[in-house]
Design an enzyme around this catalytic site. Sequence first.
Site, PDB file in Angstrom:
ATOM      1  N   MET A  67       0.839  -1.202   0.000  1.00 12.56           N
ATOM      2  CA  MET A  67       0.000   0.000   0.000  1.00 12.56           C
ATOM      3  C   MET A  67       0.874   1.253   0.000  1.00 12.56           C
ATOM      4  SD  MET A  67      -3.428  -0.991   2.091  1.00 12.56           S
ATOM      5  CE  MET A  67      -2.793  -0.688   3.719  1.00 12.56           C
TER       6      MET A  67
ATOM      7  N   ALA B 152       4.001   4.107   0.831  1.00 11.81           N
ATOM      8  CA  ALA B 152       4.726   4.690   1.978  1.00 11.81           C
ATOM      9  C   ALA B 152       5.811   3.704   2.386  1.00 11.81           C
ATOM     10  CB  ALA B 152       3.786   5.030   3.133  1.00 11.81           C
ATOM     11  N   LEU B 153       6.623   3.374   1.406  1.00  6.26           N
ATOM     12  CA  LEU B 153       7.529   2.222   1.522  1.00  6.26           C
ATOM     13  C   LEU B 153       8.647   2.464   2.523  1.00  6.26           C
ATOM     14  CD1 LEU B 153       7.749   1.364  -2.283  1.00  6.26           C
ATOM     15  CD2 LEU B 153       6.248   0.356  -0.547  1.00  6.26           C
ATOM     16  N   HIS B 154       9.010   1.386   3.216  1.00  5.60           N
ATOM     17  CA  HIS B 154      10.093   1.425   4.205  1.00  5.60           C
ATOM     18  C   HIS B 154      10.958   0.179   4.004  1.00  5.60           C
ATOM     19  CE1 HIS B 154       7.650  -1.546   6.235  1.00  5.60           C
ATOM     20  NE2 HIS B 154       6.656  -0.684   6.378  1.00  5.60           N
TER      21      HIS B 154
ATOM     22  N   HIS C 283       9.295  -3.293   3.375  1.00  3.05           N
ATOM     23  CA  HIS C 283       8.883  -3.522   1.986  1.00  3.05           C
ATOM     24  C   HIS C 283      10.109  -3.818   1.111  1.00  3.05           C
ATOM     25  CE1 HIS C 283       5.591  -0.579   3.312  1.00  3.05           C
ATOM     26  NE2 HIS C 283       4.895  -1.633   2.941  1.00  3.05           N
TER      27      HIS C 283
ATOM     28  N   GLN D 278      -2.435 -12.078   8.079  1.00  2.98           N
ATOM     29  CA  GLN D 278      -2.553 -11.867   6.627  1.00  2.98           C
ATOM     30  C   GLN D 278      -1.862 -13.006   5.876  1.00  2.98           C
ATOM     31  OE1 GLN D 278      -2.540  -7.964   4.469  1.00  2.98           O
ATOM     32  NE2 GLN D 278      -0.377  -8.421   4.247  1.00  2.98           N
TER      33      GLN D 278
ATOM     34  N   SER E 263       6.583   0.042  10.027  1.00  2.58           N
ATOM     35  CA  SER E 263       5.205   0.070   9.535  1.00  2.58           C
ATOM     36  C   SER E 263       4.950   1.445   8.942  1.00  2.58           C
ATOM     37  CB  SER E 263       4.231  -0.167  10.699  1.00  2.58           C
ATOM     38  OG  SER E 263       2.918   0.223  10.317  1.00  2.58           O
ATOM     39  N   SER E 264       4.177   1.486   7.862  1.00  6.07           N
ATOM     40  CA  SER E 264       3.838   2.792   7.286  1.00  6.07           C
ATOM     41  C   SER E 264       3.124   3.653   8.321  1.00  6.07           C
ATOM     42  CB  SER E 264       2.954   2.609   6.055  1.00  6.07           C
ATOM     43  OG  SER E 264       3.569   1.734   5.137  1.00  6.07           O
ATOM     44  N   ARG E 265       2.397   3.004   9.247  1.00  5.15           N
ATOM     45  CA  ARG E 265       1.642   3.758  10.247  1.00  5.15           C
ATOM     46  C   ARG E 265       2.529   4.332  11.351  1.00  5.15           C
ATOM     47  NH1 ARG E 265      -2.518  -0.241   8.980  1.00  5.15           N
ATOM     48  NH2 ARG E 265      -4.395   0.855   8.282  1.00  5.15           N
TER      49      ARG E 265
HETATM   50  P1  PAJ Z   1       1.460  -3.015   3.435  1.00  6.57           P
HETATM   51  O1  PAJ Z   1       1.073  -2.726   4.832  1.00  6.57           O
HETATM   52  O2  PAJ Z   1       1.981  -1.897   2.585  1.00  6.57           O
HETATM   53  O3  PAJ Z   1       2.531  -4.174   3.460  1.00  6.57           O
HETATM   54  C1  PAJ Z   1       3.019  -4.733   2.276  1.00  6.57           C
HETATM   55  C2  PAJ Z   1       3.864  -5.934   2.626  1.00  6.57           C
HETATM   56  O4  PAJ Z   1       4.998  -5.521   3.417  1.00  6.57           O
HETATM   57  C3  PAJ Z   1       3.078  -6.952   3.490  1.00  6.57           C
HETATM   58  O5  PAJ Z   1       3.366  -8.269   3.060  1.00  6.57           O
HETATM   59  C4  PAJ Z   1       3.628  -6.692   4.876  1.00  6.57           C
HETATM   60  O6  PAJ Z   1       3.553  -7.820   5.735  1.00  6.57           O
HETATM   61  C5  PAJ Z   1       5.075  -6.337   4.563  1.00  6.57           C
HETATM   62  N1  PAJ Z   1       5.679  -5.610   5.691  1.00  6.57           N
HETATM   63  C6  PAJ Z   1       5.160  -4.544   6.355  1.00  6.57           C
HETATM   64  N2  PAJ Z   1       5.970  -4.174   7.368  1.00  6.57           N
HETATM   65  C7  PAJ Z   1       7.020  -5.025   7.350  1.00  6.57           C
HETATM   66  C8  PAJ Z   1       8.213  -5.178   8.149  1.00  6.57           C
HETATM   67  N3  PAJ Z   1       8.470  -4.365   9.178  1.00  6.57           N
HETATM   68  N4  PAJ Z   1       9.069  -6.176   7.841  1.00  6.57           N
HETATM   69  C9  PAJ Z   1       8.813  -7.013   6.787  1.00  6.57           C
HETATM   70  N5  PAJ Z   1       7.720  -6.917   6.003  1.00  6.57           N
HETATM   71  C10 PAJ Z   1       6.846  -5.948   6.276  1.00  6.57           C
HETATM   72  O7  PAJ Z   1      -0.068  -5.559   3.837  1.00  6.57           O
HETATM   73  C11 PAJ Z   1      -0.501  -4.751   3.023  1.00  6.57           C
HETATM   74  O8  PAJ Z   1       0.198  -3.631   2.632  1.00  6.57           O
HETATM   75  C12 PAJ Z   1      -1.850  -4.928   2.339  1.00  6.57           C
HETATM   76  O9  PAJ Z   1      -2.732  -5.587   3.213  1.00  6.57           O
HETATM   77  C13 PAJ Z   1      -1.766  -5.679   0.990  1.00  6.57           C
HETATM   78  C14 PAJ Z   1      -1.195  -7.100   1.167  1.00  6.57           C
HETATM   79  C15 PAJ Z   1      -0.903  -4.892  -0.003  1.00  6.57           C
HETATM   80  C16 PAJ Z   1      -3.187  -5.828   0.394  1.00  6.57           C
HETATM   81  O10 PAJ Z   1      -3.759  -4.583   0.196  1.00  6.57           O
END
Ligand code: PAJ
Length: 285
Positions: free
Chosen positions: A30, A32-34, A37, A153, A185-187
């Site tokens: 979704m 706001a990549l970190h 991702h 998930q 986390s993006s949040r």
């Molecule tokens: P999003 O929250 O953007 O996360 C995308 C992917 O990155 C997910 O598989 C999530 O588990 C992974 N991710 C997030 N934070 C992480 C971290 N700290 N370490 C490793 N991986 C991490 O999850 C979603 O988006 C949505 O629900 C989506 C699957 C895209 C469906 O809309």
Amino acid sequence: MRTFSASDELRAAVAQARRQSLSVGFVPTMGALHAGHVSLVRRAREECGLVVVSIFVNPMQFAPGEDLARYPRKPEADAEVLASAGADVLYSPDAVRFYPAAFSTSVDVAVVSEGGEGAVRPGHFRGVATVLTKLFLQVAPDAAYFGRKDLQQVAVVRRLIEDLDFPIRLVVGDTVREPDGLALSSRNAFLPADARPRAAALSRALFAARDRARRGESDARALETDTRLALEAAGLGVDYVEAVDPATMERVDAARPGIALAAAVRIAGTRLIDNVVFDSERSRP
Ligand code: PAJ
């Protein structure tokens, strides 16, 4: 890196790669990549010939009153991050074309969707399963990459892939953390500076429970209760703390290696989730 918002252009790019016998890896996000991702994109880059990343803030997985409107969006920065991580294709579908007015179909993965996040966020996993079904059909990847940070998930996606016969290999990446243990986390961007140090209490409490299990504590209820107390003592609002079998998301009584302790907390108006998977003393890193 090529960027598409139309699914027919995306399909044409994937079909062209297939004609060159390239395998296709897919990382749905979704935005706001970190670095969490990015770790998934790099893994896909190592393993696949064509790496497709989607960025789509999926309205269907947000309940009314959740943070859809304020969810962070950083399209320019994200494109740069993806280009330098080695993605080949960025797919950013347009919400109105993705979900036209007459859109009526949804995908429900029963049982695994029901506890944990599913209980606190009704309809959330229906939105996740539906968007992923559409994305899997559009991208048609050989492998799809997900983070263990979103433990439930992953369980939902594993069932979805098996139940609907998607010929997709599910790859699960480890949780990437800040130096103090906070899962990226993006949040996290929503956390006010004065609340940020307290957020580390979530992973600290989960790691403490894992350490106790390593030392021989096998009573899952005791670990749940003490973790909850530690989180409350740190000033966090606790939505749940649950010891579960990560494959089925069923609650477990015995804290054996392979089970997970998952928690969700609220801090300064932001919801954070995290989990640890218990290991045995022997497999300890
Ligand atoms: P999003 O929250 O953007 O996360 C995308 C992917 O990155 C997910 O598989 C999530 O588990 C992974 N991710 C997030 N934070 C992480 C971290 N700290 N370490 C490793 N991986 C991490 O999850 C979603 O988006 C949505 O629900 C989506 C699957 C895209 C469906 O809309």
